[in-house]
Design a protein around this motif. Sequence first.
Motif, PDB file in Angstrom:
ATOM      1  N   VAL A  21       0.857  -1.186   0.000  1.00  0.00           N
ATOM      2  CA  VAL A  21       0.000   0.000   0.000  1.00  0.00           C
ATOM      3  C   VAL A  21       0.886   1.227   0.000  1.00  0.00           C
ATOM      4  CG1 VAL A  21      -2.012  -0.992   1.194  1.00  0.00           C
ATOM      5  CG2 VAL A  21      -0.166  -0.001   2.534  1.00  0.00           C
ATOM      6  N   ASP A  22       0.382   2.328  -0.532  1.00  0.00           N
ATOM      7  CA  ASP A  22       1.138   3.588  -0.544  1.00  0.00           C
ATOM      8  C   ASP A  22       2.601   3.357  -0.867  1.00  0.00           C
ATOM      9  OD1 ASP A  22      -0.781   5.499  -0.237  1.00  0.00           O
ATOM     10  OD2 ASP A  22      -0.626   5.575   1.932  1.00  0.00           O
ATOM     11  N   GLN A  23       3.458   3.695   0.099  1.00  0.00           N
ATOM     12  CA  GLN A  23       4.896   3.564  -0.103  1.00  0.00           C
ATOM     13  C   GLN A  23       5.462   2.349   0.619  1.00  0.00           C
ATOM     14  OE1 GLN A  23       6.537   7.308   1.154  1.00  0.00           O
ATOM     15  NE2 GLN A  23       5.951   8.327  -0.734  1.00  0.00           N
ATOM     16  N   SER A  24       4.632   1.391   0.955  1.00  0.00           N
ATOM     17  CA  SER A  24       5.093   0.176   1.627  1.00  0.00           C
ATOM     18  C   SER A  24       5.304  -0.935   0.607  1.00  0.00           C
ATOM     19  CB  SER A  24       4.085  -0.281   2.679  1.00  0.00           C
ATOM     20  OG  SER A  24       4.033   0.627   3.737  1.00  0.00           O
ATOM     21  N   TRP A  25       6.364  -1.679   0.823  1.00  0.00           N
ATOM     22  CA  TRP A  25       6.748  -2.753  -0.084  1.00  0.00           C
ATOM     23  C   TRP A  25       7.059  -4.013   0.708  1.00  0.00           C
ATOM     24  CZ3 TRP A  25       6.922  -1.935  -5.388  1.00  0.00           C
ATOM     25  CH2 TRP A  25       6.760  -0.608  -5.794  1.00  0.00           C
ATOM     26  N   LYS A  26       7.035  -5.145   0.003  1.00  0.00           N
ATOM     27  CA  LYS A  26       7.357  -6.428   0.597  1.00  0.00           C
ATOM     28  C   LYS A  26       8.407  -7.104  -0.284  1.00  0.00           C
ATOM     29  CE  LYS A  26       4.325  -9.819   0.222  1.00  0.00           C
ATOM     30  NZ  LYS A  26       3.162 -10.697   0.431  1.00  0.00           N
ATOM     31  N   LEU A  27       9.359  -7.778   0.361  1.00  0.00           N
ATOM     32  CA  LEU A  27      10.409  -8.501  -0.355  1.00  0.00           C
ATOM     33  C   LEU A  27      10.667  -9.821   0.360  1.00  0.00           C
ATOM     34  CD1 LEU A  27      12.739  -8.679  -2.470  1.00  0.00           C
ATOM     35  CD2 LEU A  27      14.171  -7.514  -0.783  1.00  0.00           C
ATOM     36  N   GLU A  28      10.774 -10.891  -0.429  1.00  0.00           N
ATOM     37  CA  GLU A  28      11.125 -12.192   0.124  1.00  0.00           C
ATOM     38  C   GLU A  28      12.643 -12.328   0.108  1.00  0.00           C
ATOM     39  OE1 GLU A  28      10.064 -16.915  -0.458  1.00  0.00           O
ATOM     40  OE2 GLU A  28       9.639 -15.529  -2.091  1.00  0.00           O
ATOM     41  N   LEU A  29      13.220 -12.453   1.298  1.00  0.00           N
ATOM     42  CA  LEU A  29      14.674 -12.609   1.410  1.00  0.00           C
ATOM     43  C   LEU A  29      15.048 -14.066   1.224  1.00  0.00           C
ATOM     44  CD1 LEU A  29      15.554 -10.423   4.515  1.00  0.00           C
ATOM     45  CD2 LEU A  29      15.784  -9.829   2.107  1.00  0.00           C
ATOM     46  N   LYS A  30      16.053 -14.297   0.387  1.00  0.00           N
ATOM     47  CA  LYS A  30      16.559 -15.647   0.155  1.00  0.00           C
ATOM     48  C   LYS A  30      18.081 -15.578   0.110  1.00  0.00           C
ATOM     49  CE  LYS A  30      12.759 -17.111  -2.805  1.00  0.00           C
ATOM     50  NZ  LYS A  30      12.397 -17.632  -4.122  1.00  0.00           N
ATOM     51  N   LEU A  31      18.711 -16.630   0.591  1.00  0.00           N
ATOM     52  CA  LEU A  31      20.167 -16.747   0.508  1.00  0.00           C
ATOM     53  C   LEU A  31      20.515 -18.106  -0.069  1.00  0.00           C
ATOM     54  CD1 LEU A  31      21.263 -15.211   3.908  1.00  0.00           C
ATOM     55  CD2 LEU A  31      21.877 -14.366   1.665  1.00  0.00           C
ATOM     56  N   GLU A  32      21.466 -18.137  -0.991  1.00  0.00           N
ATOM     57  CA  GLU A  32      21.886 -19.407  -1.596  1.00  0.00           C
ATOM     58  C   GLU A  32      22.349 -20.401  -0.545  1.00  0.00           C
ATOM     59  OE1 GLU A  32      24.654 -19.054  -4.842  1.00  0.00           O
ATOM     60  OE2 GLU A  32      23.513 -17.392  -5.710  1.00  0.00           O
ATOM     61  N   LYS A  33      23.015 -19.893   0.487  1.00  0.00           N
ATOM     62  CA  LYS A  33      23.525 -20.738   1.562  1.00  0.00           C
ATOM     63  C   LYS A  33      22.428 -21.489   2.305  1.00  0.00           C
ATOM     64  CE  LYS A  33      27.377 -19.303   4.288  1.00  0.00           C
ATOM     65  NZ  LYS A  33      27.953 -18.274   5.159  1.00  0.00           N
ATOM     66  N   PHE A  34      21.255 -20.856   2.379  1.00  0.00           N
ATOM     67  CA  PHE A  34      20.134 -21.412   3.126  1.00  0.00           C
ATOM     68  C   PHE A  34      18.895 -21.461   2.225  1.00  0.00           C
ATOM     69  CE2 PHE A  34      22.926 -19.278   6.152  1.00  0.00           C
ATOM     70  CZ  PHE A  34      23.213 -20.321   7.028  1.00  0.00           C
ATOM     71  N   PRO A  35      18.867 -22.372   1.251  1.00  0.00           N
ATOM     72  CA  PRO A  35      17.774 -22.376   0.266  1.00  0.00           C
ATOM     73  C   PRO A  35      16.391 -22.678   0.857  1.00  0.00           C
ATOM     74  CG  PRO A  35      19.149 -24.324   0.018  1.00  0.00           C
ATOM     75  CD  PRO A  35      19.821 -23.451   1.025  1.00  0.00           C
ATOM     76  N   ASN A  36      16.346 -23.318   2.017  1.00  0.00           N
ATOM     77  CA  ASN A  36      15.056 -23.679   2.611  1.00  0.00           C
ATOM     78  C   ASN A  36      14.522 -22.623   3.577  1.00  0.00           C
ATOM     79  OD1 ASN A  36      15.088 -26.112   1.204  1.00  0.00           O
ATOM     80  ND2 ASN A  36      16.271 -27.105   2.822  1.00  0.00           N
ATOM     81  N   GLU A 131      24.661  -8.813   2.708  1.00  0.00           N
ATOM     82  CA  GLU A 131      24.518 -10.231   3.039  1.00  0.00           C
ATOM     83  C   GLU A 131      24.430 -10.442   4.551  1.00  0.00           C
ATOM     84  OE1 GLU A 131      23.874 -12.659   0.716  1.00  0.00           O
ATOM     85  OE2 GLU A 131      23.756 -10.843  -0.493  1.00  0.00           O
ATOM     86  N   GLU A 132      25.192  -9.676   5.312  1.00  0.00           N
ATOM     87  CA  GLU A 132      25.127  -9.789   6.771  1.00  0.00           C
ATOM     88  C   GLU A 132      23.734  -9.422   7.291  1.00  0.00           C
ATOM     89  OE1 GLU A 132      27.714  -8.334  10.565  1.00  0.00           O
ATOM     90  OE2 GLU A 132      27.146  -6.772   9.135  1.00  0.00           O
ATOM     91  N   LEU A 133      23.153  -8.366   6.756  1.00  0.00           N
ATOM     92  CA  LEU A 133      21.812  -7.976   7.177  1.00  0.00           C
ATOM     93  C   LEU A 133      20.811  -9.097   6.883  1.00  0.00           C
ATOM     94  CD1 LEU A 133      19.762  -5.976   8.306  1.00  0.00           C
ATOM     95  CD2 LEU A 133      19.542  -5.053   5.991  1.00  0.00           C
ATOM     96  N   LYS A 134      20.933  -9.704   5.706  1.00  0.00           N
ATOM     97  CA  LYS A 134      20.027 -10.807   5.369  1.00  0.00           C
ATOM     98  C   LYS A 134      20.170 -11.952   6.369  1.00  0.00           C
ATOM     99  CE  LYS A 134      19.980 -10.084   0.409  1.00  0.00           C
ATOM    100  NZ  LYS A 134      20.423 -10.667  -0.856  1.00  0.00           N
ATOM    101  N   LEU A 135      21.401 -12.302   6.710  1.00  0.00           N
ATOM    102  CA  LEU A 135      21.629 -13.373   7.692  1.00  0.00           C
ATOM    103  C   LEU A 135      20.991 -13.044   9.035  1.00  0.00           C
ATOM    104  CD1 LEU A 135      25.336 -14.313   6.915  1.00  0.00           C
ATOM    105  CD2 LEU A 135      23.324 -15.778   6.596  1.00  0.00           C
ATOM    106  N   LEU A 136      21.113 -11.801   9.450  1.00  0.00           N
ATOM    107  CA  LEU A 136      20.493 -11.382  10.703  1.00  0.00           C
ATOM    108  C   LEU A 136      18.969 -11.454  10.615  1.00  0.00           C
ATOM    109  CD1 LEU A 136      22.782  -8.354  11.571  1.00  0.00           C
ATOM    110  CD2 LEU A 136      22.590 -10.480  12.878  1.00  0.00           C
TER     111      LEU A 136
END
Length: 147
Positions: A21-36, A131-136
Amino acid sequence: MFDYPAYKLHIEELNMCIRIVDQSWKLELKLEKFPNITKFITFKYVWLQGFIEQTAGREKEIIIVSDKTGRVKVTHCKTVPGGSSWMVKGKYCSVVGTLVKESGLPEVSAVKVTDLSRSPVFASMWHLEVEELKLLLIEQAMPKLCD
């Protein structure tokens, strides 16, 4: 603005964002190291870094920024603190702003653009910071806190 964090992202990830909505967005985070393991983040602000490829407009209102993953159009540059006079091709910069358009050449409306050209460390470390932020965020790395 300060009620919401700016998420560090690679430019290619902007194409995977979904407007909520408006200026809000959604993103699915994925890392190759942790595919599941995946996690959705909801955000209003993005934090990108890259090299200025091109400027446009009399007062450099628009810049095209690229990292190793893609390119993004950054608008409203002349209204950011510090102005846009320093923005020239080849400068390495940080961009904080709102995602306006995710498809094709993504577009971000700048809130802050900072010249980071003074040290090559900023460019060399950016990929690791993202990448560190994604891991966190997917809870696969925990910061070690002092006792």
